[in-house]
Design a protein around this motif. Structure first.
Motif, PDB file in Angstrom:
ATOM      1  N   SER A 168       9.420  68.363  37.295  1.00 23.16           N
ATOM      2  CA  SER A 168      10.518  68.852  38.113  1.00 23.16           C
ATOM      3  C   SER A 168      11.047  67.673  38.925  1.00 23.16           C
ATOM      4  O   SER A 168      10.269  66.847  39.396  1.00 23.16           O
ATOM      5  CB  SER A 168      10.023  69.966  39.036  1.00 23.16           C
ATOM      6  OG  SER A 168      10.826  70.020  40.192  1.00 23.16           O
ATOM      7  N   ALA A 218       7.582  69.104  51.181  1.00 23.65           N
ATOM      8  CA  ALA A 218       8.340  70.357  51.261  1.00 23.65           C
ATOM      9  C   ALA A 218       9.321  70.450  50.095  1.00 23.65           C
ATOM     10  O   ALA A 218       9.510  71.518  49.502  1.00 23.65           O
ATOM     11  CB  ALA A 218       9.089  70.433  52.592  1.00 23.65           C
ATOM     12  N   TYR A 219       9.923  69.320  49.749  1.00 21.97           N
ATOM     13  CA  TYR A 219      10.874  69.289  48.633  1.00 21.97           C
ATOM     14  C   TYR A 219      10.144  69.554  47.318  1.00 21.97           C
ATOM     15  O   TYR A 219      10.614  70.312  46.469  1.00 21.97           O
ATOM     16  CB  TYR A 219      11.577  67.930  48.606  1.00 21.97           C
ATOM     17  CG  TYR A 219      12.663  67.833  47.566  1.00 21.97           C
ATOM     18  CD1 TYR A 219      13.809  68.622  47.663  1.00 21.97           C
ATOM     19  CD2 TYR A 219      12.544  66.948  46.507  1.00 21.97           C
ATOM     20  CE1 TYR A 219      14.808  68.531  46.713  1.00 21.97           C
ATOM     21  CE2 TYR A 219      13.545  66.850  45.553  1.00 21.97           C
ATOM     22  CZ  TYR A 219      14.673  67.642  45.660  1.00 21.97           C
ATOM     23  OH  TYR A 219      15.660  67.550  44.709  1.00 21.97           O
ATOM     24  N   GLN A 220       8.960  68.936  47.179  1.00 18.29           N
ATOM     25  CA  GLN A 220       8.155  69.162  45.967  1.00 18.29           C
ATOM     26  C   GLN A 220       7.802  70.640  45.835  1.00 18.29           C
ATOM     27  O   GLN A 220       7.934  71.237  44.772  1.00 18.29           O
ATOM     28  CB  GLN A 220       6.871  68.331  46.021  1.00 18.29           C
ATOM     29  CG  GLN A 220       6.017  68.452  44.761  1.00 18.29           C
ATOM     30  CD  GLN A 220       4.689  67.712  44.893  1.00 18.29           C
ATOM     31  OE1 GLN A 220       4.504  66.923  45.812  1.00 18.29           O
ATOM     32  NE2 GLN A 220       3.772  67.980  43.998  1.00 18.29           N
ATOM     33  N   LEU A 221       7.389  71.239  46.960  1.00 13.87           N
ATOM     34  CA  LEU A 221       6.978  72.644  46.961  1.00 13.87           C
ATOM     35  C   LEU A 221       8.154  73.558  46.622  1.00 13.87           C
ATOM     36  O   LEU A 221       7.996  74.565  45.935  1.00 13.87           O
ATOM     37  CB  LEU A 221       6.414  73.001  48.343  1.00 13.87           C
ATOM     38  CG  LEU A 221       5.567  74.261  48.443  1.00 13.87           C
ATOM     39  CD1 LEU A 221       4.367  74.188  47.513  1.00 13.87           C
ATOM     40  CD2 LEU A 221       5.104  74.461  49.877  1.00 13.87           C
ATOM     41  N   SER A 222       9.357  73.180  47.085  1.00 13.61           N
ATOM     42  CA  SER A 222      10.536  74.018  46.850  1.00 13.61           C
ATOM     43  C   SER A 222      10.905  74.056  45.366  1.00 13.61           C
ATOM     44  O   SER A 222      11.646  74.925  44.925  1.00 13.61           O
ATOM     45  CB  SER A 222      11.724  73.509  47.670  1.00 13.61           C
ATOM     46  OG  SER A 222      12.216  72.298  47.120  1.00 13.61           O
ATOM     47  N   GLY A 223      10.380  73.088  44.588  1.00 14.09           N
ATOM     48  CA  GLY A 223      10.679  73.074  43.159  1.00 14.09           C
ATOM     49  C   GLY A 223       9.584  73.718  42.330  1.00 14.09           C
ATOM     50  O   GLY A 223       9.648  73.734  41.104  1.00 14.09           O
ATOM     51  N   THR A 224       8.554  74.262  43.031  1.00 10.68           N
ATOM     52  CA  THR A 224       7.431  74.852  42.318  1.00 10.68           C
ATOM     53  C   THR A 224       7.781  76.240  41.797  1.00 10.68           C
ATOM     54  O   THR A 224       8.345  77.041  42.511  1.00 10.68           O
ATOM     55  CB  THR A 224       6.216  74.984  43.262  1.00 10.68           C
ATOM     56  OG1 THR A 224       5.954  73.717  43.810  1.00 10.68           O
ATOM     57  CG2 THR A 224       4.998  75.469  42.510  1.00 10.68           C
ATOM     58  N   ARG A 225       7.416  76.470  40.540  1.00 12.69           N
ATOM     59  CA  ARG A 225       7.685  77.801  39.986  1.00 12.69           C
ATOM     60  C   ARG A 225       6.620  78.783  40.460  1.00 12.69           C
ATOM     61  O   ARG A 225       5.485  78.401  40.720  1.00 12.69           O
ATOM     62  CB  ARG A 225       7.673  77.753  38.465  1.00 12.69           C
ATOM     63  CG  ARG A 225       8.824  76.919  37.951  1.00 12.69           C
ATOM     64  CD  ARG A 225       8.797  76.868  36.460  1.00 12.69           C
ATOM     65  NE  ARG A 225       9.357  75.597  36.004  1.00 12.69           N
ATOM     66  CZ  ARG A 225       9.363  75.231  34.748  1.00 12.69           C
ATOM     67  NH1 ARG A 225       8.833  76.004  33.827  1.00 12.69           N
ATOM     68  NH2 ARG A 225       9.882  74.076  34.396  1.00 12.69           N
ATOM     69  N   HIS A 266      11.994  67.760  41.708  1.00 13.76           N
ATOM     70  CA  HIS A 266      11.496  67.921  43.074  1.00 13.76           C
ATOM     71  C   HIS A 266      10.225  67.110  43.331  1.00 13.76           C
ATOM     72  O   HIS A 266       9.808  66.945  44.467  1.00 13.76           O
ATOM     73  CB  HIS A 266      11.237  69.409  43.375  1.00 13.76           C
ATOM     74  CG  HIS A 266      12.496  70.199  43.529  1.00 13.76           C
ATOM     75  ND1 HIS A 266      12.940  70.666  44.735  1.00 13.76           N
ATOM     76  CD2 HIS A 266      13.417  70.587  42.611  1.00 13.76           C
ATOM     77  CE1 HIS A 266      14.087  71.317  44.577  1.00 13.76           C
ATOM     78  NE2 HIS A 266      14.392  71.283  43.284  1.00 13.76           N
TER      79      HIS A 266
END
Ligand SMILES: [Zn+2]
Length: 202
Positions: free
Chosen positions: A118, A95-102, A120
């Protein structure tokens, strides 16, 4: 059970479920290897285990710490609560990785065809590196280069967002990383239960 047997049972579990999870090609290969790594994850409660030796002093210290808080070897990490903690950790990292996705990326760090770093990605990337390296170590693939291969595989998986791919699990859609974590841990506990008995499952 030895680390190799746990890793093999994890790999086999994912391969067997592959058709129902609708994974093919590179995702299937990544899933098999990651589940092999998650298959030795519960033994992170023992400083001499395969997974604890993955990154030397770093993971050995972490294993010592886990043993302290989980109540010792084959205890907290070998229970449903242990599976839940590992899986929630995998979900949170995703979820944290996804929140940093452009916007516009396919779920990972690929923006306009170029891999973009990123912060994230770091928790998921570290978790992926641990699972890949543990799998290669347990299966005795890659020898001294196993850890480097594991880190390289983690970078590819993270940058392409493959770990975020949602798989159909029953009526849910669970990210690949959380799926392999839950499956590998469950296979491990089943294996220990069969060979040693007495895992405190509940
Ligand atoms: Zn175990």
């Amino acid at each position: 059970m030895l680390g190799r047997d746990h890793a093999l049972s994890g790999a086999f579990a994912f391969a067997a479920l592959g058709p129902t999870l609708h994974v093919t090609g590179s995702h299937l290969a990544a899933g098999v290897l990651l589940t092999a790594g998650a298959g030795v994850l519960p033994d992170i409660d023992h400083p001499d285990s395969t997974i604890a030796r993955s990154f030397g002093f770093l993971t050995e210290s972490f294993a010592w710490f886990v043993a302290r808080i989980s109540g010792g070897h084959r205890h907290g990490t070998h229970s449903l609560a242990g599976i839940a903690v590992f899986s929630i950790g995998a979900l949170a990292a995703g979820a944290y990785q996804l929140s940093g996705t452009r916007v516009g990326g396919p779920g990972g760090g690929l923006v306009g065809g170029h891999a973009a770093f990123s912060w994230h990605m770091v928790p998921a990337g570290l978790f992926l590196a641990l699972l890949y390296s543990a799998a290669l170590r347990a299966l005795q693939i890659g020898g001294h280069h196993g850890d480097l291969l594991g880190i390289a595989a983690a970078l590819v998986t993270c940058f392409t967002g493959a770990d975020l791919t949602r798989l159909p699990v029953g009526s849910w859609h669970v990210p690949l990383l959380a799926t392999v974590t839950a499956l590998g841990c469950a296979a491990h506990i089943a294996g220990d239960e069969l060979t040693h008995g007495g895992c405190p499952i509940f």
